[in-house]
Design a protein around this motif. Structure first.
Motif, PDB file in Angstrom:
ATOM      1  N   ARG A 284       2.592   1.690   3.215  1.00  0.00           N
ATOM      2  CA  ARG A 284       3.497   0.562   3.011  1.00  0.00           C
ATOM      3  C   ARG A 284       4.128   0.115   4.321  1.00  0.00           C
ATOM      4  NH1 ARG A 284       7.812   2.293  -0.721  1.00  0.00           N
ATOM      5  NH2 ARG A 284       8.380   0.083  -0.668  1.00  0.00           N
ATOM      6  N   THR A 285       4.245   1.026   5.280  1.00  0.00           N
ATOM      7  CA  THR A 285       4.759   0.679   6.610  1.00  0.00           C
ATOM      8  C   THR A 285       3.920   1.410   7.650  1.00  0.00           C
ATOM      9  OG1 THR A 285       6.318   2.544   6.617  1.00  0.00           O
ATOM     10  CG2 THR A 285       7.135   0.446   5.768  1.00  0.00           C
ATOM     11  N   GLY A 286       3.960   0.912   8.875  1.00  0.00           N
ATOM     12  CA  GLY A 286       3.388   1.635   9.997  1.00  0.00           C
ATOM     13  C   GLY A 286       1.978   1.291  10.415  1.00  0.00           C
ATOM     14  N   ASP A 287       1.176   0.694   9.534  1.00  0.00           N
ATOM     15  CA  ASP A 287      -0.209   0.345   9.891  1.00  0.00           C
ATOM     16  C   ASP A 287      -1.012   1.531  10.408  1.00  0.00           C
ATOM     17  OD1 ASP A 287      -0.266  -2.251   9.069  1.00  0.00           O
ATOM     18  OD2 ASP A 287       0.065  -3.131  11.058  1.00  0.00           O
ATOM     19  N   LEU A 288      -0.769   2.727   9.874  1.00  0.00           N
ATOM     20  CA  LEU A 288      -1.497   3.908  10.355  1.00  0.00           C
ATOM     21  C   LEU A 288      -2.987   3.817  10.038  1.00  0.00           C
ATOM     22  CD1 LEU A 288       0.968   6.806   9.449  1.00  0.00           C
ATOM     23  CD2 LEU A 288       0.763   5.524  11.582  1.00  0.00           C
ATOM     24  N   ASN A 296      -4.912   0.540   5.080  1.00  0.00           N
ATOM     25  CA  ASN A 296      -3.635   1.247   5.206  1.00  0.00           C
ATOM     26  C   ASN A 296      -3.374   2.235   4.070  1.00  0.00           C
ATOM     27  OD1 ASN A 296      -2.723   0.415   7.686  1.00  0.00           O
ATOM     28  ND2 ASN A 296      -1.603  -1.359   6.900  1.00  0.00           N
ATOM     29  N   ASN A 297      -4.049   2.069   2.941  1.00  0.00           N
ATOM     30  CA  ASN A 297      -3.865   3.003   1.831  1.00  0.00           C
ATOM     31  C   ASN A 297      -4.927   4.108   1.835  1.00  0.00           C
ATOM     32  OD1 ASN A 297      -6.093   1.528   1.070  1.00  0.00           O
ATOM     33  ND2 ASN A 297      -5.493   1.382  -1.088  1.00  0.00           N
ATOM     34  N   TRP A 298      -5.544   4.365   2.982  1.00  0.00           N
ATOM     35  CA  TRP A 298      -6.618   5.362   3.080  1.00  0.00           C
ATOM     36  C   TRP A 298      -6.175   6.744   2.592  1.00  0.00           C
ATOM     37  CZ3 TRP A 298      -6.325   9.741   6.259  1.00  0.00           C
ATOM     38  CH2 TRP A 298      -5.194   9.797   7.084  1.00  0.00           C
ATOM     39  N   ALA A 299      -4.947   7.151   2.950  1.00  0.00           N
ATOM     40  CA  ALA A 299      -4.473   8.479   2.549  1.00  0.00           C
ATOM     41  C   ALA A 299      -4.261   8.548   1.045  1.00  0.00           C
ATOM     42  CB  ALA A 299      -3.189   8.830   3.292  1.00  0.00           C
ATOM     43  N   VAL A 300      -3.833   7.442   0.440  1.00  0.00           N
ATOM     44  CA  VAL A 300      -3.687   7.384  -1.017  1.00  0.00           C
ATOM     45  C   VAL A 300      -5.047   7.621  -1.673  1.00  0.00           C
ATOM     46  CG1 VAL A 300      -3.095   5.907  -2.968  1.00  0.00           C
ATOM     47  CG2 VAL A 300      -1.694   5.845  -0.883  1.00  0.00           C
ATOM     48  N   ASN A 301      -6.078   6.972  -1.135  1.00  0.00           N
ATOM     49  CA  ASN A 301      -7.420   7.140  -1.687  1.00  0.00           C
ATOM     50  C   ASN A 301      -7.895   8.590  -1.572  1.00  0.00           C
ATOM     51  OD1 ASN A 301      -7.627   4.410  -2.320  1.00  0.00           O
ATOM     52  ND2 ASN A 301      -8.485   3.884  -0.323  1.00  0.00           N
TER      53      ASN A 301
END
Length: 342
Positions: A284-288, A296-301
């Motif tokens: 949601r923040t940071g553009d990691l 940006n939601n790669w870790a969620v996946n």
């Protein structure tokens, strides 16, 4: 005239240096691009090790190594099923990575200096802190590795296991005869049929072997001595820092999720969290993600696919009776620790 010749020579030398430098500075490999074009991530794993990599009754690969492969695929594609597992022997695995036949080794492989320095590979993290042990037939009466003087010992070739065993027996002034067999099933059958007095491997692999014997598992005894450090983890080819970063931070995402209390079941409930660490993790923040060339939601996946590190462990390692111990989070007395995701 002499100055002109000197100048010409210097110019030629400088041009040669530039040309040579250009030849050395090859463009970086684009492993992720090749993976995306192919439509799947190709990993090599052991052919049949319970808890690490083993096809189930439906032919679906299961285990902690397979989960790491799925996690990386989820980071890249948003879909952890876009993988292909290619089984390999202990000696084949490195050649398969070097040749580009596979993208990633996730095969109970020990991180050593020699492997990074001479085999053109980099380890992206430690998925299992392990150590080498010995297993014997319980009815042998042997209760310590120091009682193995004169024993025959089953071992796989081309492994740190083979070298550690030699060091142990030499250091303790013990005699032994190695029974060297490459195929993991053959080596286990040799031990079961008593072609060798002892079987040596990583303690987790020995636990996996015993668990695979079902009702006969109590026939075997894991001796108390751990004779080495065996940090196991995923490895990639050198020369592609982008792919290396993705694999490394996928590992850290698994650990971070456990630290934050995020699981596969509850991750959606964290979408509205005001915790800055959670906001960055959720993309949601940071553009990691974009820093890695991912969504940006790669870790969620990743977490929705395999769960956090603790869930991966409970699903694969706990059933084979391998205690988590030093593989716990650092906040619980273990060694698993993730740098900040920020």
């Amino acid at each position: 005239m002499r100055l002109a010749k000197i100048g010409a020579a210097l110019g030629a030398a400088l041009l040669g240096a530039v040309t040579a430098g250009s030849a050395v500075a090859q463009p970086a490999a684009d492993t992720v691009g090749a993976i995306r074009q192919r439509g799947q991530l190709v990993c090599t794993s052991a052919p049949s090790t319970v808890g690490f990599s083993l096809p189930d009754s439906q032919g679906v690969w299961r285990g902690i190594d397979v989960d790491y492969c799925r996690a990386v695929a989820a980071a890249i594609f948003g879909d952890g099923n876009r993988i292909r597992i290619v089984p390999s022997s202990t000696q084949q695995r490195f050649t398969m990575l070097q040749s580009g036949e596979v993208d990633l080794i996730v095969r109970s492989t020990t991180w050593t200096m020699a492997r990074e320095a001479s085999l053109g590979m980099l380890f992206a993290g430690i998925s299992v802190y392990d150590g080498q042990g010995f297993m014997v037939h319980r009815d042998s009466g042997v209760t310590s590795a120091r009682q193995l003087d004169g024993a025959t010992v089953c071992v796989q070739p081309g492994t740190t296991t083979e070298l550690n065993m030699a060091d142990f027996f030499r250091t303790n002034n013990l005699r032994y005869t190695p029974v060297v067999i490459e195929n993991i099933e053959e080596i286990r059958n040799a031990f079961i049929s008593r072609r060798c007095d002892a079987y040596t491997n990583d303690a987790s692999s020995l636990a996996s072997f015993a668990a695979g014997q079902g009702a006969n598992m109590n026939r075997y005894l894991l001796l108390p001595e751990i004779i080495s450090k065996e940090p196991l983890g995923p490895a990639v080819r050198k020369g592609d820092t982008r792919f290396f970063d993705i694999v490394r931070w996928t590992h850290f995402a698994l650990i971070t999720a456990e630290e934050l209390g995020i699981t596969a079941a509850n991750i959606d409930s964290f979408a509205s969290s005001t915790n800055p660490d959670v906001q960055r993790f959720m993309g949601r923040t940071g553009d990691l993600g974009r820093m890695l060339g991912l969504e940006n939601n790669w870790a969620v996946n990743v977490i929705k696919t395999v769960g956090n590190y603790g869930e991966v462990w409970e699903r694969n390692m706990t059933p084979i009776g391998f205690p988590r111990g030093i593989n716990n989070l650092w906040t619980r007395g273990g060694l698993q620790y993730a740098p900040p995701m920020r």
